[in-house]
Design a protein around this motif. Structure first.
Motif, PDB file in Angstrom:
ATOM      1  N   LEU A   1       1.318  -1.268   0.169  1.00 11.05           N
ATOM      2  CA  LEU A   1       0.070  -0.044   0.480  1.00 11.05           C
ATOM      3  C   LEU A   1       0.701   1.443  -0.080  1.00 11.05           C
ATOM      4  N   LYS A   2       1.845   1.461   0.474  1.00 10.28           N
ATOM      5  CA  LYS A   2       2.856   2.194   1.297  1.00 10.28           C
ATOM      6  C   LYS A   2       3.143   2.728  -0.742  1.00 10.28           C
ATOM      7  N   ASP A   3       3.861   1.461  -1.242  1.00 15.49           N
ATOM      8  CA  ASP A   3       4.427   1.768  -2.470  1.00 15.49           C
ATOM      9  C   ASP A   3       3.670   2.337  -3.697  1.00 15.49           C
ATOM     10  N   GLN A   4       2.170   1.970  -3.758  1.00 12.62           N
ATOM     11  CA  GLN A   4       1.514   1.807  -3.600  1.00 12.62           C
ATOM     12  C   GLN A   4       0.988   3.894  -3.924  1.00 12.62           C
ATOM     13  N   LEU A   5       1.239   4.297  -2.725  1.00 13.40           N
ATOM     14  CA  LEU A   5       0.882   5.378  -2.588  1.00 13.40           C
ATOM     15  C   LEU A   5       1.999   6.607  -3.112  1.00 13.40           C
ATOM     16  N   ILE A   6       2.791   5.698  -2.980  1.00 15.78           N
ATOM     17  CA  ILE A   6       4.176   6.446  -3.597  1.00 15.78           C
ATOM     18  C   ILE A   6       3.848   6.691  -5.218  1.00 15.78           C
ATOM     19  N   GLN A   7       3.418   5.662  -5.618  1.00 13.73           N
ATOM     20  CA  GLN A   7       3.136   5.704  -7.718  1.00 13.73           C
ATOM     21  C   GLN A   7       2.505   7.052  -7.550  1.00 13.73           C
ATOM     22  N   ALA A   8       1.585   6.496  -6.893  1.00 16.58           N
ATOM     23  CA  ALA A   8       0.595   7.045  -7.051  1.00 16.58           C
ATOM     24  C   ALA A   8       1.002   8.788  -7.141  1.00 16.58           C
ATOM     25  N   LYS A   9       1.779   9.482  -6.104  1.00 14.63           N
ATOM     26  CA  LYS A   9       1.936  10.744  -5.701  1.00 14.63           C
ATOM     27  C   LYS A   9       3.086  11.239  -7.142  1.00 14.63           C
TER      28      LYS A   9
ATOM     29  N   GLN B   1       3.594  16.407 -15.514  1.00 17.75           N
ATOM     30  CA  GLN B   1       2.178  17.333 -16.124  1.00 17.75           C
ATOM     31  C   GLN B   1       1.819  16.360 -17.350  1.00 17.75           C
ATOM     32  N   VAL B   2       1.979  15.169 -17.049  1.00 17.59           N
ATOM     33  CA  VAL B   2       0.922  14.705 -18.477  1.00 17.59           C
ATOM     34  C   VAL B   2      -0.044  13.585 -17.755  1.00 17.59           C
TER      35      VAL B   2
ATOM     36  N   LYS C   1      -7.192  -3.119  -4.676  1.00 16.54           N
ATOM     37  CA  LYS C   1      -7.332  -3.134  -6.256  1.00 16.54           C
ATOM     38  C   LYS C   1      -8.083  -2.500  -6.567  1.00 16.54           C
ATOM     39  N   ALA C   2      -8.426  -1.076  -6.218  1.00 17.67           N
ATOM     40  CA  ALA C   2      -8.776   0.306  -6.559  1.00 17.67           C
ATOM     41  C   ALA C   2      -7.796   0.997  -7.491  1.00 17.67           C
ATOM     42  N   MET C   3      -6.486   0.969  -6.219  1.00 19.27           N
ATOM     43  CA  MET C   3      -5.181   1.604  -6.195  1.00 19.27           C
ATOM     44  C   MET C   3      -4.694   1.413  -7.948  1.00 19.27           C
ATOM     45  N   GLU C   4      -4.355  -0.244  -7.484  1.00 21.01           N
ATOM     46  CA  GLU C   4      -3.845  -0.937  -9.145  1.00 21.01           C
ATOM     47  C   GLU C   4      -4.747  -0.590  -9.719  1.00 21.01           C
ATOM     48  N   GLN C   5      -6.042  -0.601 -10.186  1.00 19.51           N
ATOM     49  CA  GLN C   5      -6.314  -0.377 -11.626  1.00 19.51           C
ATOM     50  C   GLN C   5      -5.954   0.973 -12.226  1.00 19.51           C
TER      51      GLN C   5
ATOM     52  N   GLY D   1      -2.861   4.893 -15.294  1.00 21.16           N
ATOM     53  CA  GLY D   1      -1.493   6.231 -15.480  1.00 21.16           C
ATOM     54  C   GLY D   1      -0.613   5.541 -16.301  1.00 21.16           C
ATOM     55  N   ARG D   2      -0.544   4.531 -15.784  1.00 21.72           N
ATOM     56  CA  ARG D   2       0.708   3.583 -16.899  1.00 21.72           C
ATOM     57  C   ARG D   2       0.756   3.839 -18.122  1.00 21.72           C
ATOM     58  N   GLN D   3      -0.456   3.591 -18.465  1.00 29.17           N
ATOM     59  CA  GLN D   3      -1.380   3.823 -19.911  1.00 29.17           C
ATOM     60  C   GLN D   3      -0.757   5.329 -20.410  1.00 29.17           C
ATOM     61  N   VAL D   4      -0.591   6.103 -19.320  1.00 25.98           N
ATOM     62  CA  VAL D   4      -0.590   7.406 -20.206  1.00 25.98           C
ATOM     63  C   VAL D   4       0.744   7.883 -20.148  1.00 25.98           C
TER      64      VAL D   4
END
Length: 665
Positions: free
Chosen positions: A214-222, A228-229, A269-273, A278-281
């Motif tokens: 969860l912490k790793d996901q949080l960092i990725q989201a930030k 900018q993209v 799971k929701a965060m991963e989706q 974001g990775r696709q963009v």
């Protein structure tokens, strides 16, 4: 019917003998030409003899047999070491389906009619093993299920070509029973290793695995939110911010997976989706790496600032006294001056200069701490009437200190309380350190700490270094001119045993008896002295073992003989600019008593209770003196809780002064 009977008898004989040898791991996997040939000849001879004796009248010219794996399957993780296991057991890897290991034997077309029937069986087994091994695992490496396993019915169909209709029916029924047994065994076998593997996986899984994810996901989201993209796409930005809030609330103050709420998996799971969107963009790794580096640098800078703030606050709280300890001297001072002159005197003053008694020196401005030192020492003394305590304090606490021991006399022990202001011989013209403490540079060092050229180590800004009480230990012969030996005690120690044995120790011509502290590398000379200075490097060994102040037996006769006070003064003059060592009393003590210190046994003095929560409990219990050196003093709220009880048991909570000042030591 005779032919059928002979065939059945032959098959029965084979089923008795063949499993003993054929169903081993070696024969199923490897080829042993000599042993195999001997086995074939032996079984053939047995069959021929049986036929000659009338038990078998006919040997079949061609036949096939399907043999299944026995149910006694042993599953181990390492199948390389099999020599110590019974030969009748077949090994399979964890998770392998039993039906995938069915051994089949079929008759190939074009086989000569006169070929040895046992040879046909063994060759068929080899080919069946090879076919089974090819079909055993799919491309993903997972265990195969019943549908992917070898088709037993197909093998039965091939076998049926060699028998008539009645034999086919009988053999089919037997084979189906064996198939059911194999499937049942396979299910048990599959279930066993899987459950074991799952249990092992659960045992090896860290207690905070989901928390870390969860912490790793949080960092990725930030990271995505800072690009900018991503910010150019409003709906992804809103979704990421929502997920960040959800995951942050989910994490809360959790320290392990069991602390997480029940919906943690759903939010993960929701965060991963959302991250997948974001990775696709954003598929440019360089931008993400650059941002992560910036975040890492920022985090390290924040950590450095917080560490500095923590150190400052810890030093600040160590310098301050609780409100109750401020109240106590005020109450005692008021009571002291209400007494008449005769009531202000201590008894047994004739013992103060008797060298045959046990004399203690305590220099402190902390009344309660001094009381604990005296009380704990007297509690373990065999004859309290032979113990004399010499207490020196400052002018502010002089009346209060006297009042405390007038109201609370330590049994039959003798008490002397002196005011350092009465030592007229101790002045700046005699003492270099007193002159330095009053110099403008020292005042600038202490009271203008914001300057860039000031020392960054806040440890050396403690006001105790400004107090001459801290340096009074270097003037023991001047304070006690008629005594031969004095035991110096700090005010942050607790005595747990009788200390009279220290006076009988032969110091072998040394001045100072102390416990060495070189069990750890940072307690050696190079930790306290500046060995980059040629004067220090020339005269001392950087790896020399340090020793501790707090409980020291001093031979005052040798002190005077070796002129120790003058040695101390000389080095203090050389260190006027603080280039040899920083402030404090231990560095000049190490220098002054260099090669003049006798090492005492460690059990006399155990340190670390004021900073090290891992101090050995057994050593504490065996120690004669325990020392709360460090910032976590036992009278402060930041003390180490498990060590506080050793100190508080010598505080009398029923005293009216403690109750009035609300001191709950």
């Amino acid at each position: 019917m005779v032919t059928t009977r002979n065939i059945v008898l032959l098959l029965l004989s084979i089923t008795v003998v063949a499993p003993i040898v054929l169903y081993t791991e070696r024969l199923g996997t490897f080829n042993y030409p000599f042993a195999e040939q001997e086995f074939i000849e032996a079984v053939t001879a047995f069959a021929v003899n049986a036929a000659d004796s009338g038990h078998l009248n006919l040997l079949p010219q061609e036949f096939s047999a399907a043999l299944e794996e026995p149910s006694e399957v042993v599953h181990i993780e390492d199948t390389t070491n099999t020599k110590n296991l019974p030969r009748g057991f077949l090994f399979s890897k964890p998770g392998e389906h039993a039906s995938a290991r069915v051994l089949s034997a079929t008759n190939e077309e074009g086989q000569t009619i006169g070929e040895n029937p046992i040879k046909l069986v063994t060759d068929g087994i080899k080919r069946g093993n090879q076919s089974s091994n090819l079909e055993k695992y799919d491309t993903t490496g997972d265990s195969v299920n019943g549908e992917d396993a070898i088709d037993v019915d197909d093998n039965e169909g091939k076998l049926a070509k060699s028998f008539d209709a009645s034999d086919q029916a009988s053999e089919t029924m037997d084979t189906k029973q064996e198939q059911q047994h194999t499937e049942s065994s396979g299910q048990i076998t599959k279930k066993g290793p899987s459950s074991l593997e799952t249990d092992k996986h659960n045992d090896l899984k860290p207690a905070d695995a989901r928390l870390r994810q969860l912490k790793d996901q949080l960092i990725q989201a930030k990271v995505f939110l800072s690009l900018q993209v991503i910010r150019n796409i409003p709906h992804i930005t809103r979704e990421l911010r929502l997920r960040v809030k959800e995951v942050s609330r989910t994490l809360g103050d959790a320290t392990k997976d069991s602390d997480l709420p029940r919906n943690a998996n759903e939010r993960m799971k929701a965060m991963e989706q959302t991250l997948l969107k974001g990775r696709q963009v954003q598929n440019d790794c360089a931008s993400a790496v650059k941002k992560l580096r910036a975040m890492l640098h920022s985090t390290e800078e924040q950590l450095r600032v917080h560490k500095k703030q923590t150190m400052f606050l810890s030093q600040l709280i160590a310098k301050t006294l609780p409100k109750g300890l401020h109240c106590l001297p005020l109450r005692l001072t008021s009571e002291y001056y209400s007494l008449n002159t005769s009531q202000q005197q201590f008894p047994n003053q004739q013992k103060l200069e008797d060298p045959q008694l046990y004399h203690y020196a305590i220099f402190s401005d902390n009344i309660l701490a001094t009381a604990v030192v005296v009380n704990s020492t007297v509690s373990h003394a065999k004859d309290t009437s032979k113990h004399v305590f010499h207490i020196v304090t400052d002018r502010l606490n002089y009346a209060a200190m006297r009042m405390w021991f007038l109201v609370n006399p330590p049994r039959k022990a003798t008490i002397q309380v002196q005011n350092i202001e009465d030592f007229t011989w101790l002045n700046s013209s005699y003492s270099p350190v007193l002159k330095q403490l009053g110099s403008p540079t020292m005042i600038d060092f202490y009271f203008k700490t914001q300057r860039a050229n000031s020392d960054s180590n806040l440890k050396f800004r403690n006001p105790k270094y400004l107090s001459i009480l801290n340096h009074l230990r270097f003037y023991l012969p001047e304070i006690f001119p008629k005594l031969n030996k004095v035991l110096f005690l700090d005010d942050d120690i607790v005595v747990q045993k009788d200390l009279t044995g220290l006076w009988s120790i032969d110091l072998k011509g040394n001045v100072n008896g102390a416990v060495e502290t070189c069990q750890q590398s940072f307690h050696r000379f190079d930790r306290y002295l500046n060995f980059s200075n040629p004067l220090i490097a020339k005269n001392f060994d950087p790896r020399a073992c340090g020793w501790a102040y707090g409980m020291n037996i001093f031979d005052l006769v040798q002190w005077k003989k070796q002129n120790i006070t003058e040695v101390y003064h000389n080095w203090q003059k050389l260190n006027e600019d603080r280039q040899l060592w920083k402030l404090g009393t231990l560095p000049p003590g190490l220098i002054t008593f260099w090669k003049r210190t006798f090492p005492l046994h460690r059990s006399w003095h155990v340190l670390g209770l004021g900073y090290n929560p891992n101090t050995n409990q057994k050593e504490i219990e065996r120690a004669a003196v325990i020392h709360y050196n460090g910032n976590m003093k036992p009278w402060l709220e930041i003390t180490i809780p498990k060590f506080r009880g050793y100190w508080t048991k010598y505080v009398d909570h029923d005293l009216v002064y403690l109750r009035e000042c609300n001191i709950n030591a």
